[in-house]
Motif scaffolding. Structure first.
Motif, PDB file in Angstrom:
ATOM      1  N   THR A 186      28.108  76.921  34.038  1.00 54.32           N
ATOM      2  CA  THR A 186      29.488  76.714  33.621  1.00 54.32           C
ATOM      3  C   THR A 186      30.343  76.357  34.827  1.00 54.32           C
ATOM      4  O   THR A 186      30.048  76.774  35.944  1.00 54.32           O
TER       5      THR A 186
ATOM      6  N   GLY B 207      33.755  76.662  34.226  1.00 51.79           N
ATOM      7  CA  GLY B 207      34.994  77.314  33.845  1.00 51.79           C
ATOM      8  C   GLY B 207      35.958  76.394  33.107  1.00 51.79           C
ATOM      9  O   GLY B 207      37.093  76.778  32.813  1.00 51.79           O
ATOM     10  N   SER B 208      35.514  75.188  32.778  1.00 50.09           N
ATOM     11  CA  SER B 208      36.366  74.243  32.059  1.00 50.09           C
ATOM     12  C   SER B 208      36.750  74.829  30.708  1.00 50.09           C
ATOM     13  O   SER B 208      35.906  75.364  29.988  1.00 50.09           O
ATOM     14  N   PRO B 209      38.035  74.710  30.331  1.00 50.11           N
ATOM     15  CA  PRO B 209      38.437  75.202  29.008  1.00 50.11           C
ATOM     16  C   PRO B 209      37.779  74.424  27.873  1.00 50.11           C
ATOM     17  O   PRO B 209      37.738  74.892  26.743  1.00 50.11           O
ATOM     18  N   PHE B 210      37.257  73.236  28.165  1.00 49.56           N
ATOM     19  CA  PHE B 210      36.601  72.435  27.132  1.00 49.56           C
ATOM     20  C   PHE B 210      35.211  72.976  26.779  1.00 49.56           C
ATOM     21  O   PHE B 210      34.706  72.712  25.693  1.00 49.56           O
ATOM     22  N   GLU B 211      34.579  73.713  27.693  1.00 50.85           N
ATOM     23  CA  GLU B 211      33.204  74.164  27.451  1.00 50.85           C
ATOM     24  C   GLU B 211      33.079  74.996  26.180  1.00 50.85           C
ATOM     25  O   GLU B 211      32.286  74.645  25.302  1.00 50.85           O
ATOM     26  N   PRO B 212      33.830  76.100  26.017  1.00 50.79           N
ATOM     27  CA  PRO B 212      33.686  76.865  24.775  1.00 50.79           C
ATOM     28  C   PRO B 212      34.265  76.146  23.558  1.00 50.79           C
ATOM     29  O   PRO B 212      33.735  76.267  22.452  1.00 50.79           O
ATOM     30  N   GLU B 213      35.327  75.378  23.780  1.00 50.35           N
ATOM     31  CA  GLU B 213      35.968  74.678  22.662  1.00 50.35           C
ATOM     32  C   GLU B 213      35.036  73.639  22.046  1.00 50.35           C
ATOM     33  O   GLU B 213      34.900  73.542  20.830  1.00 50.35           O
TER      34      GLU B 213
ATOM     35  N   ARG C 169      28.523  72.765  31.619  1.00 51.57           N
ATOM     36  CA  ARG C 169      28.692  71.752  32.669  1.00 51.57           C
ATOM     37  C   ARG C 169      27.342  71.140  32.999  1.00 51.57           C
ATOM     38  O   ARG C 169      27.207  69.944  33.194  1.00 51.57           O
TER      39      ARG C 169
ATOM     40  N   ASN D  77      41.322  73.157  38.320  1.00 52.04           N
ATOM     41  CA  ASN D  77      42.262  74.198  37.878  1.00 52.04           C
ATOM     42  C   ASN D  77      43.070  73.755  36.659  1.00 52.04           C
ATOM     43  O   ASN D  77      44.277  73.984  36.582  1.00 52.04           O
ATOM     44  N   GLY D  78      42.400  73.066  35.744  1.00 51.44           N
ATOM     45  CA  GLY D  78      43.034  72.658  34.499  1.00 51.44           C
ATOM     46  C   GLY D  78      43.935  71.439  34.595  1.00 51.44           C
ATOM     47  O   GLY D  78      44.525  71.037  33.601  1.00 51.44           O
TER      48      GLY D  78
END
Length: 128
Positions: A7, A9-15, A20, A38-39
């Motif tokens: 991972t 830490g991208s917010p898209f990963e779980p969504e 990664r 950092n988003g």
């Protein structure tokens, strides 16, 4: 064969439901990677800076999976404006000039965020 999920830490990963990178045996596949730090979009309007950022994220993912930049055997570079290919190529060449993975430059009409000029996928193989 073991499977390791990496991972960033991208917010898209779980969504979206992706990692990664995924390591399976001696192979590492890195998902399409955008210039997000950092988003926030890094290097807005600068394809060279965005490409350098993306390649740094990719190399970190490969390292987190136990590989190195020299294990990368394939890159796929998606550009929203093919006239910027030389900027992306310069950044790619600075990192991969000696490694020389197989590579493709692919034009696309859009990426998820209109600020992104480039998105890159990579494949690596670790010699065991």
């Amino acid at each position: 064969m073991s499977r390791q999920l990496i991972t960033s830490g991208s917010p898209f990963e779980p969504e979206i439901g992706f990692s990664r990178a995924v390591r399976s045996g001696n192979r590492i596949e890195v998902s399409g990677t955008a210039p997000v730090v950092n988003g926030q979009t890094a290097g807005v309007g600068d394809c060279y800076a965005q490409t350098k950022t993306v390649l740094g994220i990719i190399i970190k993912a490969v390292e987190d999976a136990g590989g190195t930049a020299s294990d990368i055997i394939r890159t796929r570079i998606f550009l929203t404006d093919m006239s910027l290919w030389k900027d992306a190529a310069r950044a790619h060449g600075e990192i991969f000039g000696e490694i020389r993975p197989a590579s493709s430059f692919i034009g696309t009409s859009a990426l998820i965020n209109p600020e992104w000029l480039v998105e890159i996928e990579a494949s690596a193989q670790i010699e065991e």
